[in-house]
Write a protein that holds these residues in place. Structure first.
Motif, PDB file in Angstrom:
ATOM      1  N   PHE A  40     -16.267 -12.905 -20.170  1.00  0.00           N
ATOM      2  CA  PHE A  40     -16.665 -11.509 -20.365  1.00  0.00           C
ATOM      3  C   PHE A  40     -17.939 -11.209 -19.581  1.00  0.00           C
ATOM      4  O   PHE A  40     -18.834 -12.051 -19.493  1.00  0.00           O
ATOM      5  N   VAL A  41     -17.994 -10.002 -19.032  1.00  0.00           N
ATOM      6  CA  VAL A  41     -19.181  -9.547 -18.299  1.00  0.00           C
ATOM      7  C   VAL A  41     -19.582  -8.171 -18.814  1.00  0.00           C
ATOM      8  O   VAL A  41     -18.736  -7.274 -18.935  1.00  0.00           O
ATOM      9  N   LYS A  42     -20.866  -8.022 -19.136  1.00  0.00           N
ATOM     10  CA  LYS A  42     -21.394  -6.733 -19.586  1.00  0.00           C
ATOM     11  C   LYS A  42     -22.843  -6.610 -19.144  1.00  0.00           C
ATOM     12  O   LYS A  42     -23.655  -7.492 -19.435  1.00  0.00           O
ATOM     13  N   ASP A  43     -23.142  -5.527 -18.418  1.00  0.00           N
ATOM     14  CA  ASP A  43     -24.512  -5.256 -17.982  1.00  0.00           C
ATOM     15  C   ASP A  43     -25.131  -6.453 -17.254  1.00  0.00           C
ATOM     16  O   ASP A  43     -26.293  -6.807 -17.464  1.00  0.00           O
ATOM     17  N   GLY A  44     -24.331  -7.084 -16.409  1.00  0.00           N
ATOM     18  CA  GLY A  44     -24.820  -8.208 -15.620  1.00  0.00           C
ATOM     19  C   GLY A  44     -24.919  -9.524 -16.366  1.00  0.00           C
ATOM     20  O   GLY A  44     -25.343 -10.529 -15.784  1.00  0.00           O
ATOM     21  N   MET A  45     -24.517  -9.546 -17.638  1.00  0.00           N
ATOM     22  CA  MET A  45     -24.543 -10.771 -18.435  1.00  0.00           C
ATOM     23  C   MET A  45     -23.133 -11.346 -18.561  1.00  0.00           C
ATOM     24  O   MET A  45     -22.144 -10.614 -18.582  1.00  0.00           O
ATOM     25  N   PHE A  46     -23.068 -12.675 -18.652  1.00  0.00           N
ATOM     26  CA  PHE A  46     -21.797 -13.400 -18.709  1.00  0.00           C
ATOM     27  C   PHE A  46     -21.720 -14.207 -19.994  1.00  0.00           C
ATOM     28  O   PHE A  46     -22.704 -14.808 -20.432  1.00  0.00           O
ATOM     29  N   ASN A  47     -20.545 -14.240 -20.605  1.00  0.00           N
ATOM     30  CA  ASN A  47     -20.299 -15.157 -21.711  1.00  0.00           C
ATOM     31  C   ASN A  47     -18.807 -15.475 -21.744  1.00  0.00           C
ATOM     32  O   ASN A  47     -18.005 -14.829 -21.052  1.00  0.00           O
ATOM     33  N   TYR A  48     -18.438 -16.455 -22.536  1.00  0.00           N
ATOM     34  CA  TYR A  48     -17.039 -16.894 -22.597  1.00  0.00           C
ATOM     35  C   TYR A  48     -16.800 -17.594 -23.922  1.00  0.00           C
ATOM     36  O   TYR A  48     -17.723 -17.942 -24.663  1.00  0.00           O
ATOM     37  N   PHE A  49     -15.519 -17.812 -24.236  1.00  0.00           N
ATOM     38  CA  PHE A  49     -15.153 -18.759 -25.288  1.00  0.00           C
ATOM     39  C   PHE A  49     -13.861 -19.449 -24.884  1.00  0.00           C
ATOM     40  O   PHE A  49     -13.115 -18.962 -24.033  1.00  0.00           O
ATOM     41  N   ASN A  50     -13.604 -20.591 -25.488  1.00  0.00           N
ATOM     42  CA  ASN A  50     -12.348 -21.295 -25.260  1.00  0.00           C
ATOM     43  C   ASN A  50     -11.890 -21.952 -26.550  1.00  0.00           C
ATOM     44  O   ASN A  50     -12.699 -22.312 -27.405  1.00  0.00           O
ATOM     45  N   VAL A  51     -10.582 -22.075 -26.689  1.00  0.00           N
ATOM     46  CA  VAL A  51      -9.973 -22.801 -27.808  1.00  0.00           C
ATOM     47  C   VAL A  51      -8.836 -23.631 -27.227  1.00  0.00           C
ATOM     48  O   VAL A  51      -7.932 -23.083 -26.584  1.00  0.00           O
ATOM     49  N   GLY A  52      -8.886 -24.945 -27.408  1.00  0.00           N
ATOM     50  CA  GLY A  52      -7.872 -25.813 -26.830  1.00  0.00           C
ATOM     51  C   GLY A  52      -8.325 -26.397 -25.506  1.00  0.00           C
ATOM     52  O   GLY A  52      -9.512 -26.646 -25.290  1.00  0.00           O
ATOM     53  N   ASP A  53      -7.373 -26.596 -24.582  1.00  0.00           N
ATOM     54  CA  ASP A  53      -7.703 -27.260 -23.316  1.00  0.00           C
ATOM     55  C   ASP A  53      -7.494 -26.385 -22.088  1.00  0.00           C
ATOM     56  O   ASP A  53      -7.439 -26.893 -20.965  1.00  0.00           O
ATOM     57  N   SER A  54      -7.364 -25.074 -22.266  1.00  0.00           N
ATOM     58  CA  SER A  54      -7.506 -24.185 -21.117  1.00  0.00           C
ATOM     59  C   SER A  54      -8.994 -24.079 -20.816  1.00  0.00           C
ATOM     60  O   SER A  54      -9.813 -24.008 -21.729  1.00  0.00           O
ATOM     61  N   ARG A  55      -9.346 -24.060 -19.531  1.00  0.00           N
ATOM     62  CA  ARG A  55     -10.752 -24.276 -19.156  1.00  0.00           C
ATOM     63  C   ARG A  55     -11.370 -23.124 -18.360  1.00  0.00           C
ATOM     64  O   ARG A  55     -10.685 -22.404 -17.641  1.00  0.00           O
ATOM     65  N   LEU A  56     -12.694 -23.060 -18.487  1.00  0.00           N
ATOM     66  CA  LEU A  56     -13.537 -22.264 -17.606  1.00  0.00           C
ATOM     67  C   LEU A  56     -14.373 -23.209 -16.761  1.00  0.00           C
ATOM     68  O   LEU A  56     -14.977 -24.155 -17.286  1.00  0.00           O
ATOM     69  N   TYR A  57     -14.415 -22.969 -15.453  1.00  0.00           N
ATOM     70  CA  TYR A  57     -15.344 -23.640 -14.548  1.00  0.00           C
ATOM     71  C   TYR A  57     -16.256 -22.563 -13.958  1.00  0.00           C
ATOM     72  O   TYR A  57     -15.758 -21.583 -13.390  1.00  0.00           O
ATOM     73  N   PHE A  58     -17.562 -22.763 -14.074  1.00  0.00           N
ATOM     74  CA  PHE A  58     -18.525 -21.796 -13.539  1.00  0.00           C
ATOM     75  C   PHE A  58     -19.278 -22.440 -12.378  1.00  0.00           C
ATOM     76  O   PHE A  58     -19.777 -23.568 -12.501  1.00  0.00           O
ATOM     77  N   PHE A  59     -19.385 -21.707 -11.249  1.00  0.00           N
ATOM     78  CA  PHE A  59     -19.945 -22.238 -10.013  1.00  0.00           C
ATOM     79  C   PHE A  59     -21.165 -21.425  -9.588  1.00  0.00           C
ATOM     80  O   PHE A  59     -21.164 -20.192  -9.659  1.00  0.00           O
ATOM     81  N   ARG A  60     -22.185 -22.127  -9.144  1.00  0.00           N
ATOM     82  CA  ARG A  60     -23.363 -21.491  -8.541  1.00  0.00           C
ATOM     83  C   ARG A  60     -23.743 -22.301  -7.303  1.00  0.00           C
ATOM     84  O   ARG A  60     -23.777 -23.531  -7.348  1.00  0.00           O
ATOM     85  N   ASN A  61     -23.987 -21.625  -6.193  1.00  0.00           N
ATOM     86  CA  ASN A  61     -24.257 -22.301  -4.918  1.00  0.00           C
ATOM     87  C   ASN A  61     -23.120 -23.248  -4.541  1.00  0.00           C
ATOM     88  O   ASN A  61     -23.348 -24.345  -4.022  1.00  0.00           O
ATOM     89  N   ASN A  62     -21.889 -22.805  -4.847  1.00  0.00           N
ATOM     90  CA  ASN A  62     -20.663 -23.551  -4.507  1.00  0.00           C
ATOM     91  C   ASN A  62     -20.525 -24.876  -5.242  1.00  0.00           C
ATOM     92  O   ASN A  62     -19.688 -25.704  -4.869  1.00  0.00           O
TER      93      ASN A  62
END
Length: 239
Positions: free
Chosen positions: A99-121
């Motif tokens: 989720f993105v709101k007003d330049g802020m980021f957050n997330y949630f997960n349940v189980g083994d579907s994943r989020l990967y977050f990258f900065r400077n590649n």
């Protein structure tokens, strides 16, 4: 200048007879859900999850409390679908949502579907699975790489649709996005066959989210067996 997000998505049944994954993109949310239960019930559960999140209004804030409320709500939505089924069903689903709101980021997960977050590649962090193999990694019994094809790979400890009072003992704290950041959400049928270093290498070469996905799919398609799982990914560039 206002921040812009650029999206791309891919989902495929892989070597299965039907695709039980569901994906969704809206102005404020990106979602990947991987249905469980077989006989198309998993598809129903994952679709109910994504449709709920896509149809819901954006929370006033996207703090930790809001993430846990969303988990409770989307779990209830899956249960409502399950209760309305014509025959008893063991349908359930994993989910990862960002989720993105007003330049802020957050997330949630349940189980083994994943989020990967990258900065400077480079990968800044990934979500932690709710699985037996993740617990083994946490205890130092196996390495991250050994998770992919461990004998207990498919044993999940948390999913939507199995516990009406699902609670997660973790925090999801928002943080500011920066221009040049990128993130991807995926089902296990994707991350099993695309290594983290390959995600980073593909990101460095890509000029768009579409190119990023295409480069990673080349790796996946070389490795995935004929009867591989469904494969889904959503990629996002921050500009």
């Amino acid at each position: 200048m206002p921040m812009e997000l650029f999206f791309s998505q891919f989902t495929d049944k892989g070597g299965r007879t039907n695709n039980e994954d569901s994906v969704g993109i809206s102005e404020w949310a990106t979602v990947v859900a991987d249905g469980l239960g077989g006989h198309e019930d998993g598809e129903v559960a994952s679709r109910a999850c994504v449709e709920y999140l896509m149809g819901r209004n954006m929370p006033d804030v996207i703090d930790n409390a809001a993430m846990h409320r969303l988990i409770e709500e989307v779990n209830a939505a899956v249960w409502q679908t399950k209760d309305a089924a014509a025959a008893p069903s063991n349908m359930a689903t994993t989910v990862v949502a960002a989720f993105v709101k007003d330049g802020m980021f957050n997330y949630f997960n349940v189980g083994d579907s994943r989020l990967y977050f990258f900065r400077n590649n480079k990968i800044l962090f990934r979500s932690k699975d709710h699985s037996v193999t993740q617990a083994c990694v946490n205890m130092g019994m196996i390495t991250e790489d050994q998770m992919r094809f461990h004998e207990d790979r498919n044993k999940l400890t948390k999913v939507l649709g199995t516990d009406r009072n699902l609670k997660l003992g973790q925090e999801f704290q928002p943080f500011p996005l920066l221009a040049g950041d990128a993130y991807l959400l995926c089902s296990d049928g994707f991350w099993e066959y695309v290594l983290e270093k390959e995600m980073e290498k593909a990101l460095k070469k890509a000029h768009t989210p579409q190119e990023w996905i295409a480069l990673m799919l080349k790796k996946l398609q070389k490795r995935a067996p004929e009867k591989c799982d469904n494969q889904s990914v959503v990629c996002v560039f921050v500009d």
